[in-house]
Motif scaffolding. Structure first.
Motif, mmCIF file in Angstrom:
data_model
loop_
_atom_site.group_PDB
_atom_site.id
_atom_site.type_symbol
_atom_site.label_atom_id
_atom_site.label_comp_id
_atom_site.label_asym_id
_atom_site.label_seq_id
_atom_site.Cartn_x
_atom_site.Cartn_y
_atom_site.Cartn_z
ATOM 1 N N SER A 49 -98.569 -16.263 30.769
ATOM 2 C CA SER A 49 -97.622 -15.866 31.814
ATOM 3 C C SER A 49 -98.141 -16.152 33.220
ATOM 4 N N SER A 105 -100.230 -12.344 26.137
ATOM 5 C CA SER A 105 -98.895 -12.862 26.419
ATOM 6 C C SER A 105 -98.690 -14.189 25.688
ATOM 7 N N THR A 106 -98.247 -15.238 26.404
ATOM 8 C CA THR A 106 -98.042 -16.527 25.737
ATOM 9 C C THR A 106 -99.353 -17.138 25.275
ATOM 10 N N ARG A 148 -97.317 -12.676 22.547
ATOM 11 C CA ARG A 148 -96.089 -13.200 21.975
ATOM 12 C C ARG A 148 -96.444 -14.096 20.785
ATOM 13 N N HIS A 207 -96.469 -2.934 28.600
ATOM 14 C CA HIS A 207 -96.879 -4.309 28.334
ATOM 15 C C HIS A 207 -98.261 -4.663 28.889
#
Length: 221
Positions: A33, A107-108, A133, A184
């Motif tokens: 991100s 995250s990604t 993710r 998060h």
């Protein structure tokens, strides 16, 4: 503790290696991100892993001009390629190549870590995802052989559901650890400390025996 700034080929991505004199293994961080090697959360996790006896590599997965295009943040194939390039560099460095290897993705970056683990097979011995993710790794999830821990905040509802879906697709040894009351980015009191505890325990179990590496040397920035 050996500390070196490095430039990772082929693009010269900036990074930093911290290597205790007697390391259990090496953990490579995959940010997501739009974060960089200066992510305060990943830096805190890395420092704790150093204290526990692990070497760490934090590096920028994107060049400065690439960060301008937000699509690159979600280009999992691109991020995984950069991660694999970093691991190839590790494997060519005599001080690092013999260390058991783990990946820590956020995250990604978690999806990129899982895609890299799927492509590299047994070279990657453990993966940890923080608020990740993993669903974005898609078909690669079924190919991952490394034991994988997914850490998610209990109040991060959408991401928690996506992690549960990804967990079902993983065939490797796996676990989902929910941090109660956390959102998060784990800003709540004690939440990041819980992440650190779970991640450290996972790497201690899965990164093998203690190895005494030779002196570390790398190209400085």
């Amino acid at each position: 503790m050996s500390v070196r700034d490095v430039l990772l080929p082929p693009l010269g991505l900036a990074g930093a290696v911290r290597l205790p004199s007697d390391s259990y293994g090496l953990v490579v961080f995959a940010h997501g991100s739009g974060s960089s090697r200066f992510s305060p959360r990943n830096a805190a996790v890395a420092a704790a892993l150093n204290d526990a006896g692990f070497g760490t590599l934090l590096f920028d997965l994107l060049m400065p001009d690439e960060e301008i295009d937000r699509r690159n943040v979600f280009d999992i194939g691109l991020l995984a390629d950069r991660l694999i390039d970093a691991i190839h560099w590790i494997d060519e460095n005599a001080a690092l190549s013999g260390l058991p290897l783990g990946l820590f993705g956020a995250s990604t970056g978690a999806a990129a870590a899982l895609v890299a683990a799927a492509r590299l097979g047994d070279r990657v011995e453990a993966v940890v995802s923080r608020g990740g993710r993993p669903d974005l790794a898609d078909a690669a999830l079924e190919l991952v052989r490394a034991p994988t821990l997914l850490i998610v905040g209990g109040d991060d509802d959408v991401v928690l559901e996506l992690n549960q879906q990804a967990l079902a697709k993983l065939k490797a040894p796996k676990a989902l650890q929910i941090v109660p009351g956390a959102t998060h980015l784990f800003p709540e009191p004690g939440a990041l400390e819980a992440v650190i505890e779970h991640a450290t325990r996972w790497f201690l179990v899965h990164l093998g025996h203690r190895v005494g590496p030779p002196s570390f040397s790398a190209r400085s920035v």
